[in-house]
Design a protein around this motif. Structure first.
Motif, PDB file in Angstrom:
ATOM      1  N   ILE A 163       0.834  -1.201   0.000  1.00 19.52           N
ATOM      2  CA  ILE A 163       0.000   0.000   0.000  1.00 19.52           C
ATOM      3  C   ILE A 163       0.874   1.259   0.000  1.00 19.52           C
ATOM      4  CG2 ILE A 163      -1.683   1.323   1.339  1.00 19.52           C
ATOM      5  CD1 ILE A 163      -2.878  -1.328   2.275  1.00 19.52           C
TER       6      ILE A 163
ATOM      7  N   CYS B 148       0.764   4.383  -2.586  1.00 18.40           N
ATOM      8  CA  CYS B 148       0.668   5.789  -2.173  1.00 18.40           C
ATOM      9  C   CYS B 148       1.768   6.628  -2.827  1.00 18.40           C
ATOM     10  CB  CYS B 148       0.772   5.905  -0.656  1.00 18.40           C
ATOM     11  SG  CYS B 148      -0.617   5.195   0.247  1.00 18.40           S
TER      12      CYS B 148
ATOM     13  N   PHE C 267      -9.249   3.722   1.003  1.00 17.23           N
ATOM     14  CA  PHE C 267      -8.644   2.955   2.086  1.00 17.23           C
ATOM     15  C   PHE C 267      -9.756   2.321   2.915  1.00 17.23           C
ATOM     16  CE2 PHE C 267      -4.723   5.993   2.393  1.00 17.23           C
ATOM     17  CZ  PHE C 267      -4.246   5.466   1.204  1.00 17.23           C
TER      18      PHE C 267
ATOM     19  N   LYS D 105      -4.539   3.761   8.116  1.00 19.67           N
ATOM     20  CA  LYS D 105      -5.237   4.487   7.044  1.00 19.67           C
ATOM     21  C   LYS D 105      -5.026   5.998   7.165  1.00 19.67           C
ATOM     22  CE  LYS D 105      -9.422   2.941   7.786  1.00 19.67           C
ATOM     23  NZ  LYS D 105      -9.140   2.238   9.074  1.00 19.67           N
TER      24      LYS D 105
ATOM     25  N   SER E 137     -11.332   7.324   3.127  1.00 19.94           N
ATOM     26  CA  SER E 137     -10.946   6.339   4.132  1.00 19.94           C
ATOM     27  C   SER E 137     -12.179   5.909   4.907  1.00 19.94           C
ATOM     28  CB  SER E 137      -9.915   6.957   5.085  1.00 19.94           C
ATOM     29  OG  SER E 137      -9.553   6.041   6.086  1.00 19.94           O
TER      30      SER E 137
ATOM     31  N   CYS F 165      -7.515  -0.098  -1.490  1.00 18.60           N
ATOM     32  CA  CYS F 165      -6.442  -0.607  -0.635  1.00 18.60           C
ATOM     33  C   CYS F 165      -7.060  -1.155   0.648  1.00 18.60           C
ATOM     34  CB  CYS F 165      -5.440   0.498  -0.300  1.00 18.60           C
ATOM     35  SG  CYS F 165      -4.626   1.233  -1.749  1.00 18.60           S
TER      36      CYS F 165
ATOM     37  N   PHE G 122      -6.668  -2.527   4.194  1.00 15.74           N
ATOM     38  CA  PHE G 122      -5.734  -2.583   5.319  1.00 15.74           C
ATOM     39  C   PHE G 122      -6.161  -3.708   6.260  1.00 15.74           C
ATOM     40  CE2 PHE G 122      -5.076   1.506   3.590  1.00 15.74           C
ATOM     41  CZ  PHE G 122      -3.920   2.074   4.107  1.00 15.74           C
TER      42      PHE G 122
END
Length: 328
Positions: A171, A175, A192, A200, A290, A317, A319
């Motif tokens: 990730i 970014c 995210f 995040k 996010s 993405c 997490f």
């Protein structure tokens, strides 16, 4: 109220610029005392400039010869001046925070002026960010530490064939690519997802700080507060100017944190869709969203219009790992 904010920021910029110039002048006087030849050179350069102006105005027959001689003399003087400054590691230029506008708030163009991004960022900070970006200012890639994440693969627990450590490093690379290709219209936005406390907000802050340092404007806000501000402007006649409302659509990077924690209504669905869709149509803007919700829960909570934009135009993405706040 907003005009007062604008004037306050203008005064702050004027003070900042004047302070930089004042400090530079004080340094110049100190330097003249240590190196008298520098003062002598600057006076000679000034006199050459006056003589050149007089020769141009007088339009004498030998004007070209005079100007050529003065130009050569000034060139030699400047060369000597630069040699003294470089040898002694001295810079007499004002140390402005923004080199694009020299802390005036406005960039000079061939056809006029335009508001500098640093001034726009101050307006955005005052209207929306408040302490948000201040809270994130220590989030940088230099403090990124993947060792905080487990390197154990647990397919059953995380529904992934890689470890949390491998995932966060992947990730991070996404970014960094997002920052490098920020001006590329084909670069996707970022979504995210994942439970709280697994990086995040930290990586959002890293991206925000990198882009701020590159001169882009950034607006960071939680979804509940952001949508409340929109409703203040559109429905409750609160003192939120149209210019500041427009920043939601025009700011280079919009970070919407905690999506899914807002009070869900059809009106807020509509406003959220308008923001996301409008920014997708603007090649100069990118968005990071996010959320603590999984993709499955996002599908349950938001209509197909929003979901299709997220899936089709955002690099998703996921997490996972243990809550870092508990580990610390």
């Amino acid at each position: 109220m907003q005009s007062d904010v604008f004037k306050t920021i203008e005064r702050n910029f004027e003070y900042k610029r004047n302070t930089a110039i004042k400090d530079a002048n004080a340094l110049k006087e100190e330097t003249y005392e240590k190196f008298p030849r520098l003062k002598e050179i600057d006076n000679l350069i000034f006199k050459c400039g006056l003589q050149a102006s007089k020769a141009t105005i007088a339009n004498a027959s030998d004007k070209d010869t005079i100007l050529s001689e003065l130009e050569e003399k000034m060139s030699d003087l400047k060369k000597e001046r630069d040699e003294i400054l470089i040898k002694n590691n001295i810079s007499l230029d004002p140390k402005f925070e923004c080199t694009k506008c020299n802390d005036s708030g406005y960039e000079l163009l061939s056809n006029g002026t335009k508001m500098c991004t640093c001034f726009k960022q101050e307006l955005i900070n005052e209207a929306y960010n408040k302490s948000n970006l201040y809270r994130l200012q220590e989030d940088t890639f230099s403090s990124f530490d993947s060792a905080l994440f487990s390197d154990e693969v647990n397919t059953q627990k995380y529904d992934a064939s890689i470890s949390p450590k491998q995932n966060i490093e992947r990730i991070k690379n996404i970014c960094e690519e997002f920052i490098s290709n920020f001006d590329n219209p084909s670069q996707k936005n970022l979504l995210f997802t994942g439970t709280p406390g697994i990086g995040k907000t930290f990586l959002s802050g890293c991206i925000a700080n990198e882009l701020l340092n590159k001169g882009y404007t950034v607006l960071y806000q939680t979804a509940p507060v952001l949508l409340d501000r929109i409703f203040e402007y559109k429905y409750n006649n609160k003192e939120t100017s149209k210019e500041l409302y427009d920043n939601l659509f025009n700011v280079n990077l919009l970070i919407i944190d905690d999506l899914g924690t807002e009070n869900l209504t059809s009106a807020k669905f509509s406003e959220l869709f308008t923001i996301i869709n409008s920014r997708l149509l603007n090649p100069q803007t990118k968005t990071i969203i996010s959320t603590n919700l999984s993709l499955e829960n996002l599908a349950k909570n938001y209509d197909d219009r929003i979901l299709s934009r997220l899936i089709g135009n955002f690099n998703i993405c996921k997490f996972f790992g243990e809550d870092l706040r508990l580990k610390r």
